[in-house]
Scaffold this motif. Structure first.
Motif, PDB file in Angstrom:
ATOM      1  N   ILE A  50       0.813  -1.217   0.000  1.00 49.54           N
ATOM      2  CA  ILE A  50       0.000   0.000   0.000  1.00 49.54           C
ATOM      3  C   ILE A  50       0.849   1.270   0.000  1.00 49.54           C
ATOM      4  O   ILE A  50       0.534   2.238  -0.672  1.00 49.54           O
ATOM      5  CB  ILE A  50      -0.957  -0.008   1.200  1.00 49.54           C
ATOM      6  N   GLY A  51       1.951   1.266   0.701  1.00 44.33           N
ATOM      7  CA  GLY A  51       2.786   2.460   0.777  1.00 44.33           C
ATOM      8  C   GLY A  51       3.428   2.837  -0.544  1.00 44.33           C
ATOM      9  O   GLY A  51       3.782   3.985  -0.767  1.00 44.33           O
ATOM     10  N   TYR A  52       3.577   1.875  -1.463  1.00 40.39           N
ATOM     11  CA  TYR A  52       4.247   2.138  -2.725  1.00 40.39           C
ATOM     12  C   TYR A  52       3.290   2.408  -3.881  1.00 40.39           C
ATOM     13  O   TYR A  52       3.717   2.681  -4.983  1.00 40.39           O
ATOM     14  CB  TYR A  52       5.145   0.958  -3.105  1.00 40.39           C
ATOM     15  N   ALA A  53       2.003   2.299  -3.613  1.00 35.76           N
ATOM     16  CA  ALA A  53       1.023   2.476  -4.692  1.00 35.76           C
ATOM     17  C   ALA A  53       0.833   3.955  -4.988  1.00 35.76           C
ATOM     18  O   ALA A  53       0.724   4.786  -4.095  1.00 35.76           O
ATOM     19  CB  ALA A  53      -0.304   1.851  -4.303  1.00 35.76           C
ATOM     20  N   GLU A  54       0.811   4.287  -6.254  1.00 34.49           N
ATOM     21  CA  GLU A  54       0.574   5.666  -6.659  1.00 34.49           C
ATOM     22  C   GLU A  54      -0.908   5.960  -6.771  1.00 34.49           C
ATOM     23  O   GLU A  54      -1.323   7.096  -6.713  1.00 34.49           O
ATOM     24  CB  GLU A  54       1.262   5.941  -7.993  1.00 34.49           C
ATOM     25  N   GLU A  55      -1.700   4.934  -6.970  1.00 31.85           N
ATOM     26  CA  GLU A  55      -3.142   5.107  -7.068  1.00 31.85           C
ATOM     27  C   GLU A  55      -3.819   4.126  -6.121  1.00 31.85           C
ATOM     28  O   GLU A  55      -3.205   3.166  -5.666  1.00 31.85           O
ATOM     29  CB  GLU A  55      -3.620   4.884  -8.500  1.00 31.85           C
ATOM     30  N   ALA A  56      -5.072   4.373  -5.849  1.00 34.29           N
ATOM     31  CA  ALA A  56      -5.817   3.524  -4.928  1.00 34.29           C
ATOM     32  C   ALA A  56      -5.961   2.111  -5.494  1.00 34.29           C
ATOM     33  O   ALA A  56      -6.121   1.935  -6.704  1.00 34.29           O
ATOM     34  CB  ALA A  56      -7.183   4.126  -4.664  1.00 34.29           C
ATOM     35  N   GLN A  57      -5.892   1.129  -4.603  1.00 33.76           N
ATOM     36  CA  GLN A  57      -6.057  -0.259  -4.997  1.00 33.76           C
ATOM     37  C   GLN A  57      -7.285  -0.823  -4.288  1.00 33.76           C
ATOM     38  O   GLN A  57      -7.629  -0.406  -3.190  1.00 33.76           O
ATOM     39  CB  GLN A  57      -4.835  -1.078  -4.596  1.00 33.76           C
ATOM     40  N   ALA A  58      -7.923  -1.769  -4.908  1.00 34.92           N
ATOM     41  CA  ALA A  58      -9.091  -2.398  -4.298  1.00 34.92           C
ATOM     42  C   ALA A  58      -8.673  -3.172  -3.050  1.00 34.92           C
ATOM     43  O   ALA A  58      -7.638  -3.846  -3.044  1.00 34.92           O
ATOM     44  CB  ALA A  58      -9.751  -3.332  -5.294  1.00 34.92           C
ATOM     45  N   SER A  59      -9.470  -3.038  -2.002  1.00 35.10           N
ATOM     46  CA  SER A  59      -9.107  -3.701  -0.745  1.00 35.10           C
ATOM     47  C   SER A  59      -9.128  -5.224  -0.890  1.00 35.10           C
ATOM     48  O   SER A  59      -8.310  -5.913  -0.276  1.00 35.10           O
ATOM     49  CB  SER A  59     -10.036  -3.267   0.379  1.00 35.10           C
ATOM     50  N   TRP A  60     -10.026  -5.760  -1.718  1.00 33.94           N
ATOM     51  CA  TRP A  60     -10.059  -7.206  -1.898  1.00 33.94           C
ATOM     52  C   TRP A  60      -8.769  -7.685  -2.549  1.00 33.94           C
ATOM     53  O   TRP A  60      -8.278  -8.767  -2.240  1.00 33.94           O
ATOM     54  CB  TRP A  60     -11.266  -7.645  -2.728  1.00 33.94           C
ATOM     55  N   ALA A  61      -8.206  -6.886  -3.443  1.00 39.09           N
ATOM     56  CA  ALA A  61      -6.974  -7.282  -4.124  1.00 39.09           C
ATOM     57  C   ALA A  61      -5.791  -7.270  -3.151  1.00 39.09           C
ATOM     58  O   ALA A  61      -4.958  -8.181  -3.174  1.00 39.09           O
ATOM     59  CB  ALA A  61      -6.695  -6.368  -5.303  1.00 39.09           C
ATOM     60  N   VAL A  62      -5.740  -6.254  -2.311  1.00 43.75           N
ATOM     61  CA  VAL A  62      -4.649  -6.169  -1.336  1.00 43.75           C
ATOM     62  C   VAL A  62      -4.750  -7.319  -0.342  1.00 43.75           C
ATOM     63  O   VAL A  62      -3.743  -7.971  -0.018  1.00 43.75           O
ATOM     64  CB  VAL A  62      -4.667  -4.804  -0.618  1.00 43.75           C
ATOM     65  N   LEU A  63      -5.954  -7.599   0.145  1.00 43.35           N
ATOM     66  CA  LEU A  63      -6.138  -8.686   1.107  1.00 43.35           C
ATOM     67  C   LEU A  63      -5.860 -10.051   0.468  1.00 43.35           C
ATOM     68  O   LEU A  63      -5.255 -10.922   1.100  1.00 43.35           O
ATOM     69  CB  LEU A  63      -7.549  -8.641   1.683  1.00 43.35           C
ATOM     70  N   THR A  64      -6.277 -10.217  -0.763  1.00 46.92           N
ATOM     71  CA  THR A  64      -6.003 -11.477  -1.459  1.00 46.92           C
ATOM     72  C   THR A  64      -4.508 -11.670  -1.661  1.00 46.92           C
ATOM     73  O   THR A  64      -3.974 -12.762  -1.437  1.00 46.92           O
ATOM     74  CB  THR A  64      -6.722 -11.500  -2.820  1.00 46.92           C
ATOM     75  N   ALA A  65      -3.819 -10.610  -2.062  1.00 50.45           N
ATOM     76  CA  ALA A  65      -2.369 -10.692  -2.241  1.00 50.45           C
ATOM     77  C   ALA A  65      -1.674 -11.001  -0.917  1.00 50.45           C
ATOM     78  O   ALA A  65      -0.735 -11.798  -0.870  1.00 50.45           O
ATOM     79  CB  ALA A  65      -1.840  -9.389  -2.825  1.00 50.45           C
ATOM     80  N   PHE A  66      -2.157 -10.405   0.168  1.00 54.10           N
ATOM     81  CA  PHE A  66      -1.572 -10.651   1.482  1.00 54.10           C
ATOM     82  C   PHE A  66      -1.749 -12.107   1.900  1.00 54.10           C
ATOM     83  O   PHE A  66      -0.804 -12.748   2.357  1.00 54.10           O
ATOM     84  CB  PHE A  66      -2.212  -9.724   2.521  1.00 54.10           C
ATOM     85  N   VAL A  67      -2.955 -12.644   1.744  1.00 51.70           N
ATOM     86  CA  VAL A  67      -3.223 -14.028   2.134  1.00 51.70           C
ATOM     87  C   VAL A  67      -2.407 -15.003   1.282  1.00 51.70           C
ATOM     88  O   VAL A  67      -1.813 -15.953   1.810  1.00 51.70           O
ATOM     89  CB  VAL A  67      -4.732 -14.339   2.028  1.00 51.70           C
ATOM     90  N   LEU A  68      -2.350 -14.769  -0.014  1.00 48.46           N
ATOM     91  CA  LEU A  68      -1.583 -15.661  -0.886  1.00 48.46           C
ATOM     92  C   LEU A  68      -0.095 -15.602  -0.573  1.00 48.46           C
ATOM     93  O   LEU A  68       0.600 -16.625  -0.612  1.00 48.46           O
ATOM     94  CB  LEU A  68      -1.852 -15.329  -2.352  1.00 48.46           C
ATOM     95  N   ARG A  69       0.394 -14.419  -0.240  1.00 42.21           N
ATOM     96  CA  ARG A  69       1.817 -14.298   0.120  1.00 42.21           C
ATOM     97  C   ARG A  69       2.107 -15.012   1.436  1.00 42.21           C
ATOM     98  O   ARG A  69       3.148 -15.655   1.588  1.00 42.21           O
ATOM     99  CB  ARG A  69       2.193 -12.814   0.215  1.00 42.21           C
ATOM    100  N   ALA A  70       1.174 -14.911   2.389  1.00 43.61           N
ATOM    101  CA  ALA A  70       1.341 -15.618   3.658  1.00 43.61           C
ATOM    102  C   ALA A  70       1.368 -17.129   3.445  1.00 43.61           C
ATOM    103  O   ALA A  70       2.173 -17.841   4.061  1.00 43.61           O
ATOM    104  CB  ALA A  70       0.220 -15.242   4.618  1.00 43.61           C
TER     105      ALA A  70
END
Length: 79
Positions: A32-52
């Motif tokens: 989130i800190g590196y994004a220049e534009e807003a990202q969908a919360s579902w996408a950020v949460l999905t990326a977080f879970v998959l990375r975990a």
């Protein structure tokens, strides 16, 4: 030994599946800190879970591999 190989195989499979899903479902999501534009919360949460899942599977695979090699070496040294 067979159980250790099964655990190793399952961990590698889980790692590969989560890696492919992350690349397929949310390819352009960045922290989130590196994004220049807003990202969908579902996408950020999905990326977080998959990375975990990726990181957990990788550690399980490493631990299983080390224990399997240790058991194999111990068996070879006792002969």
């Amino acid at each position: 030994m067979r159980a250790a190989w099964i655990i190793l195989g399952l961990a590698i499979t889980a790692f590969a599946i989560s890696l492919v899903l992350a690349r397929w479902l949310v390819p352009d999501v960045v922290p989130i800190g590196y994004a220049e534009e807003a990202q969908a919360s579902w996408a950020v949460l999905t990326a977080f879970v998959l990375r975990a899942i990726e990181l957990t599977a990788a550690w399980v695979a490493v631990i299983a591999l080390v224990l399997t090699i240790g058991a194999w070496a111990r068996g070879r040294l006792q002969r």
